[in-house]
Design a protein around this motif. Structure first.
Motif, PDB file in Angstrom:
ATOM      1  N   VAL A  91       1.461   1.886   7.443  1.00  0.00           N
ATOM      2  CA  VAL A  91       0.551   2.845   6.825  1.00  0.00           C
ATOM      3  C   VAL A  91      -0.098   3.728   7.883  1.00  0.00           C
TER       4      VAL A  91
ATOM      5  N   LEU B 268      -0.286   7.813   8.229  1.00  0.00           N
ATOM      6  CA  LEU B 268      -1.605   8.437   8.364  1.00  0.00           C
ATOM      7  C   LEU B 268      -1.639   9.424   9.518  1.00  0.00           C
TER       8      LEU B 268
ATOM      9  N   PHE C 165     -14.788  -1.348  11.698  1.00  0.00           N
ATOM     10  CA  PHE C 165     -14.554  -2.721  11.251  1.00  0.00           C
ATOM     11  C   PHE C 165     -13.722  -3.531  12.231  1.00  0.00           C
TER      12      PHE C 165
ATOM     13  N   SER D  30      -9.299  -7.527  -0.748  1.00  0.00           N
ATOM     14  CA  SER D  30      -9.484  -6.681   0.448  1.00  0.00           C
ATOM     15  C   SER D  30     -10.952  -6.265   0.476  1.00  0.00           C
TER      16      SER D  30
ATOM     17  N   THR E 267     -10.670   7.725   8.237  1.00  0.00           N
ATOM     18  CA  THR E 267     -10.064   6.385   8.187  1.00  0.00           C
ATOM     19  C   THR E 267     -10.081   5.748   9.578  1.00  0.00           C
TER      20      THR E 267
ATOM     21  N   MET F 208       0.870  -1.182   0.000  1.00  0.00           N
ATOM     22  CA  MET F 208       0.000   0.000   0.000  1.00  0.00           C
ATOM     23  C   MET F 208       0.900   1.223   0.000  1.00  0.00           C
ATOM     24  N   ASN F 209       0.961   1.903  -1.123  1.00  0.00           N
ATOM     25  CA  ASN F 209       1.751   3.134  -1.211  1.00  0.00           C
ATOM     26  C   ASN F 209       1.217   3.983  -2.357  1.00  0.00           C
ATOM     27  N   GLU F 210       0.394   4.948  -2.005  1.00  0.00           N
ATOM     28  CA  GLU F 210      -0.277   5.758  -3.040  1.00  0.00           C
ATOM     29  C   GLU F 210       0.716   6.646  -3.787  1.00  0.00           C
TER      30      GLU F 210
ATOM     31  N   LEU G  62       2.249  -4.077   7.107  1.00  0.00           N
ATOM     32  CA  LEU G  62       1.629  -3.158   6.134  1.00  0.00           C
ATOM     33  C   LEU G  62       0.698  -2.184   6.854  1.00  0.00           C
ATOM     34  N   PHE G  63      -0.142  -2.728   7.719  1.00  0.00           N
ATOM     35  CA  PHE G  63      -1.124  -1.915   8.455  1.00  0.00           C
ATOM     36  C   PHE G  63      -0.409  -0.923   9.381  1.00  0.00           C
TER      37      PHE G  63
ATOM     38  N   PHE H  66      -9.266  -4.506   7.947  1.00  0.00           N
ATOM     39  CA  PHE H  66      -7.906  -4.218   8.400  1.00  0.00           C
ATOM     40  C   PHE H  66      -7.318  -5.426   9.151  1.00  0.00           C
TER      41      PHE H  66
ATOM     42  N   ASN I 252      -8.750   7.396   1.354  1.00  0.00           N
ATOM     43  CA  ASN I 252      -7.465   8.021   1.020  1.00  0.00           C
ATOM     44  C   ASN I 252      -6.516   7.092   0.270  1.00  0.00           C
ATOM     45  N   CYS I 253      -7.048   6.001  -0.254  1.00  0.00           N
ATOM     46  CA  CYS I 253      -6.223   5.080  -1.048  1.00  0.00           C
ATOM     47  C   CYS I 253      -6.946   4.723  -2.349  1.00  0.00           C
TER      48      CYS I 253
ATOM     49  N   TYR J  52      -5.017   1.988  -4.461  1.00  0.00           N
ATOM     50  CA  TYR J  52      -5.112   0.696  -3.750  1.00  0.00           C
ATOM     51  C   TYR J  52      -6.519   0.118  -3.936  1.00  0.00           C
TER      52      TYR J  52
HETATM   53  C1  LIG Z   1     -12.598  -1.080   5.007  1.00  0.00           C
HETATM   54  C2  LIG Z   1     -11.505  -1.324   4.043  1.00  0.00           C
HETATM   55  C3  LIG Z   1     -10.424  -2.195   4.632  1.00  0.00           C
HETATM   56  C4  LIG Z   1      -9.251  -2.223   3.708  1.00  0.00           C
HETATM   57  C5  LIG Z   1      -8.102  -2.893   4.283  1.00  0.00           C
HETATM   58  C6  LIG Z   1      -6.937  -2.696   3.370  1.00  0.00           C
HETATM   59  O1  LIG Z   1      -6.802  -3.773   2.486  1.00  0.00           O
HETATM   60  C7  LIG Z   1      -5.684  -2.558   4.131  1.00  0.00           C
HETATM   61  C8  LIG Z   1      -5.512  -1.459   4.844  1.00  0.00           C
HETATM   62  C9  LIG Z   1      -4.320  -1.265   5.651  1.00  0.00           C
HETATM   63  C10 LIG Z   1      -4.135  -0.118   6.245  1.00  0.00           C
HETATM   64  C11 LIG Z   1      -5.045   1.018   5.977  1.00  0.00           C
HETATM   65  C12 LIG Z   1      -5.056   2.040   7.000  1.00  0.00           C
HETATM   66  C13 LIG Z   1      -5.158   3.272   6.663  1.00  0.00           C
HETATM   67  C14 LIG Z   1      -5.112   3.755   5.250  1.00  0.00           C
HETATM   68  C15 LIG Z   1      -5.047   5.211   5.163  1.00  0.00           C
HETATM   69  C16 LIG Z   1      -4.069   5.904   4.547  1.00  0.00           C
HETATM   70  C17 LIG Z   1      -2.964   5.311   3.915  1.00  0.00           C
HETATM   71  C18 LIG Z   1      -2.182   6.265   3.063  1.00  0.00           C
HETATM   72  C19 LIG Z   1      -1.204   5.421   2.336  1.00  0.00           C
HETATM   73  C20 LIG Z   1      -0.445   6.182   1.311  1.00  0.00           C
HETATM   74  O2  LIG Z   1      -0.635   7.386   1.151  1.00  0.00           O
HETATM   75  O3  LIG Z   1       0.375   5.563   0.646  1.00  0.00           O
END
Ligand SMILES: CCCCC[C@H](O)/C=C/C=C\C/C=C\C/C=C\CCCC(=O)O
Ligand code: NAD
Length: 258
Positions: A194, A198, A215, A138, A208, A95-97, A190-191, A185, A147-148, A151
């Motif tokens: 990120v 955030l 969840f 996911s 977020t 995860m990297n926007e 990764l979590f 999540f 914000n993704c 992703y």
């Molecule tokens: C309800 C959707 C659940 C999605 C889970 C997803 O696959 C994994 C999420 C992991 C972490 C997400 C936490 C926060 C994301 C918010 C911002 C991230 C910004 C990342 C970036 O700018 O690269």
């Protein structure tokens, strides 16, 4: 499908969800090829796995899912060593926007690349035994993670690819079931990484955090258990299984094209 003696390939296998899936497959009697780019964590995990499950049931292969060449070499080595491939878990993801093209290349194109090479080993039309593919999508494959956006797009793409491949397999006789796993999540690096980004940024952070509160956060073993259901239940093909804490649900898609 009973797992004893089956041969599995897991991408992104040495950390997080992939590691938990690898361990669960081994506990249930499968042999596992671990494909990953993290050699140091891979070698350390292999030491533990070999002690626990014996020398002959695991294979660590350096494989970036962005490289067709490395994928072909890794799957050929798996088939030569273990004698075929029955199960593929397309799990590697980032995860990297800000490096979004790379994210598309890993999260979506990586799933497509590995699947197409695996078909050459697994499809009954190519002399394989058939089997099952599970793609780690996911919950963001079914709705927006605000914000993704990229992703979110990659994970929607993974679910679309999964469903189309499942239908193609049925219509063509590949003998392969193809399913997608949609966790909320999950407590992994990764979590955590990120979340630390955030915290420093973004007017979207509060939204977020509300989502995370709504969840909850899964542990990796809950996700691995759900993935095992998709591997072992022979009735599941073209499914997207939602996993949230203490609950699993299969998605009912609109039937416009049926
Ligand atoms: C309800 C959707 C659940 C999605 C889970 C997803 O696959 C994994 C999420 C992991 C972490 C997400 C936490 C926060 C994301 C918010 C911002 C991230 C910004 C990342 C970036 O700018 O690269
Ligand atoms: N953690 C979450 O909240 C969460 C939620 C839903 C879905 N997912 C998805 O689950 C999958 C696994 O995520 P995780 O949280 O376990 O991540 P993680 O960062 O803990 O582990 C990912 C693993 O993939 C490997 N990897 C990364 N890029 C690779 C590449 N190009 N080729 C091969 N291997 C590569 C890493 O080395 C690592 O071992 C991802 O597809 C992710 O999008 C994660």
């Amino acid at each position: 499908m009973a797992l004893n003696g089956k041969i599995a390939v897991v991408t992104g296998a040495v950390m997080g969800i992939g590691k938990a899936v690898t361990e669960l497959l081994l506990q249930n009697g499968a042999k596992v090829a671990l494909l990953d780019v993290n050699r140091i964590a891979g070698e350390s995990l292999m030491e533990t796995l070999k002690k626990q499950y014996g020398q002959e049931r695991t294979l660590l292969l350096n494989c970036n899912v962005e490289s067709d060449e490395q994928i072909k070499a890794a799957l050929q080595k798996t088939a030569d060593t273990f004698g075929g491939i029955d199960i593929l878990c397309n799990n590697a993801g980032i995860m990297n926007e800000s490096t979004w093209e790379r994210m598309v290349s890993i999260n979506l194109m990586g799933v497509i690349r590995v699947t197409y090479v695996a078909l050459e080993h697994m499809s009954k039309l190519a002399g394989g035994r058939g089997g099952v593919i599970v793609n780690t999508a996911s919950l963001a494959g079914l709705g927006p993670l605000l914000n993704c956006p990229v992703y979110t797009a990659t994970k929607h793409g993974v679910i679309g690819f999964t469903r189309a491949m499942a239908d193609a397999s049925t219509a063509s006789g590949y003998g392969i079931r193809v399913n997608a796993l949609c966790p909320s999540f999950v407590q992994t690096d990764l979590f955590t990484n990120v979340l630390s980004i955030l915290r420093q940024s973004s007017h979207l952070a509060a939204a977020t955090h509300q989502m995370i509160e709504k969840f909850g956060v899964l542990n990796v073993s809950e996700v691995a258990d759900a993935l095992l259901e998709l591997v072992t239940d022979d009735t599941k093909n073209g499914e997207a299984l939602i996993v949230v804490p203490n609950e699993r649900n299969y998605i009912t898609f609109p039937s416009i094209l049926k």
